[in-house]
Design a protein around this motif. Structure first.
Motif, mmCIF file in Angstrom:
data_model
loop_
_atom_site.group_PDB
_atom_site.id
_atom_site.type_symbol
_atom_site.label_atom_id
_atom_site.label_comp_id
_atom_site.label_asym_id
_atom_site.label_seq_id
_atom_site.Cartn_x
_atom_site.Cartn_y
_atom_site.Cartn_z
ATOM 1 N N PRO A 1 0.812 -1.228 0.000
ATOM 2 C CA PRO A 1 0.000 0.000 0.000
ATOM 3 C C PRO A 1 0.841 1.272 0.000
ATOM 4 O O PRO A 1 0.497 2.246 -0.696
ATOM 5 N N LYS A 2 1.945 1.270 0.749
ATOM 6 C CA LYS A 2 2.767 2.478 0.830
ATOM 7 C C LYS A 2 3.516 2.717 -0.472
ATOM 8 O O LYS A 2 3.674 3.867 -0.910
ATOM 9 N N VAL A 3 3.981 1.653 -1.112
ATOM 10 C CA VAL A 3 4.672 1.805 -2.396
ATOM 11 C C VAL A 3 3.710 2.349 -3.444
ATOM 12 O O VAL A 3 4.049 3.257 -4.219
ATOM 13 N N LEU A 4 2.492 1.824 -3.475
ATOM 14 C CA LEU A 4 1.490 2.309 -4.428
ATOM 15 C C LEU A 4 1.113 3.757 -4.136
ATOM 16 O O LEU A 4 0.917 4.556 -5.063
ATOM 17 N N GLU A 5 1.016 4.102 -2.861
ATOM 18 C CA GLU A 5 0.736 5.490 -2.483
ATOM 19 C C GLU A 5 1.837 6.415 -2.993
ATOM 20 O O GLU A 5 1.561 7.507 -3.496
ATOM 21 N N PHE A 6 3.092 5.962 -2.885
ATOM 22 C CA PHE A 6 4.202 6.791 -3.350
ATOM 23 C C PHE A 6 4.178 6.941 -4.873
ATOM 24 O O PHE A 6 4.424 8.034 -5.401
ATOM 25 N N ILE A 7 3.896 5.868 -5.598
ATOM 26 C CA ILE A 7 3.826 5.937 -7.059
ATOM 27 C C ILE A 7 2.750 6.935 -7.487
ATOM 28 O O ILE A 7 2.952 7.723 -8.428
ATOM 29 N N ASP A 8 1.621 6.929 -6.800
ATOM 30 C CA ASP A 8 0.562 7.902 -7.098
ATOM 31 C C ASP A 8 1.032 9.326 -6.807
ATOM 32 O O ASP A 8 0.698 10.266 -7.547
ATOM 33 N N PHE A 9 1.801 9.482 -5.738
ATOM 34 C CA PHE A 9 2.361 10.791 -5.384
ATOM 35 C C PHE A 9 3.309 11.285 -6.479
ATOM 36 O O PHE A 9 3.270 12.458 -6.870
ATOM 37 N N VAL A 10 4.153 10.400 -6.994
ATOM 38 C CA VAL A 10 5.065 10.756 -8.087
ATOM 39 C C VAL A 10 4.267 11.198 -9.309
ATOM 40 O O VAL A 10 4.582 12.210 -9.944
ATOM 41 N N ASP A 11 3.229 10.442 -9.626
ATOM 42 C CA ASP A 11 2.411 10.756 -10.805
ATOM 43 C C ASP A 11 1.740 12.121 -10.658
ATOM 44 O O ASP A 11 1.750 12.929 -11.600
ATOM 45 N N ARG A 12 1.183 12.412 -9.479
ATOM 46 C CA ARG A 12 0.540 13.719 -9.273
ATOM 47 C C ARG A 12 1.561 14.847 -9.377
ATOM 48 O O ARG A 12 1.284 15.898 -9.971
#
Length: 230
Positions: free
Chosen positions: A208-219
């Motif tokens: 979950p935290k890795v996916l949250e970070f990937i979304d943060f990078v994308d935004r």
């Protein structure tokens, strides 16, 4: 204690600064050579520049800024008392520059990613696996040596690869990551289908935290953003 990666919109930050500078009539010469992080100390802690210092300056903007600072300090000495300003800087809020700094709330943060220092290490370990790199420690007898990062040599050949390498080598407690690096890193994650790899292969505890970070990078890649690690 933990890490906070602050996504700062530098355009909105500059607009906020420019608005305050205009409102309080702070000269453009000062705006160009001083940023808000050190403007307060530059104004109120430094001693008055001598005529010799002004003459020795090779930069016309610097001479104008120093001259303005001298004039402001003279006003402080005559009105409020310069010594009292140094002892209690809040009294300088009556001065235009002081007011501007009081109203400046810092960088215009539009997003952030927060995680513990240990968590950031484990998150990067998991993300690295899905990107094609890995962290390891070189053993030195009974001592587990310095943490190292291994990555494919192909990464050095592209802007996206170099930005990804830069992220995995980045400090976990300070520094910045530029807009160009964010855009290149985000493109690497997209082009290499890292998100589905994380979904499929990442350790469940950190997924979950890795996916949250990937979304943060994308935004972050969709705006005029740079990161500050704090």
């Amino acid at each position: 204690m933990g890490l906070d990666i602050s996504a700062v919109d530098y355009i909105k930050t500059d607009i906020q600064k420019a608005t305050l500078f205009e409102k309080y009539n702070i000269p453009k010469e000062v705006q160009k050579i001083q940023n808000n992080d050190d403007l307060w100390d530059w104004l109120f802690s430094a001693s008055t520049s001598s005529t010799a210092e002004l003459k020795d300056s090779d930069d016309e903007l610097e001479r104008l800024a120093l001259k303005w600072r001298n004039e402001l300090q003279k006003k402080l000495k005559s009105k409020a008392g310069y010594d009292s300003v140094l002892k209690e800087k809040r009294t300088a809020s009556q001065v235009s520059a002081g007011k501007a700094l009081d109203e400046f709330h810092g960088d215009y943060e539009v997003d952030d990613f927060s995680i513990g220092y240990g968590g950031f290490y484990f998150m990067r370990v998991e993300l690295a696996k899905c990107c094609g790199g890995k962290y390891y420690r070189r053993e030195n007898g009974s001592y587990m040596g310095e943490l190292r990062f291994q990555y494919p040599s192909e990464w050095e050949k592209t802007r996206e690869g170099r930005a990804t390498k830069d992220f995995f080598f980045h400090s976990d407690c300070d520094g910045e990551f530029s807009e160009a690096q964010i855009h290149a890193f985000a493109k690497f994650l997209r082009d290499n289908h890292v998100r589905p790899k994380v979904v499929k292969h990442c350790t469940s505890a950190w997924k979950p935290k890795v996916l949250e970070f990937i979304d943060f990078v994308d935004r972050s890649s969709k705006g005029t953003i740079y990161w500050k690690f704090v």
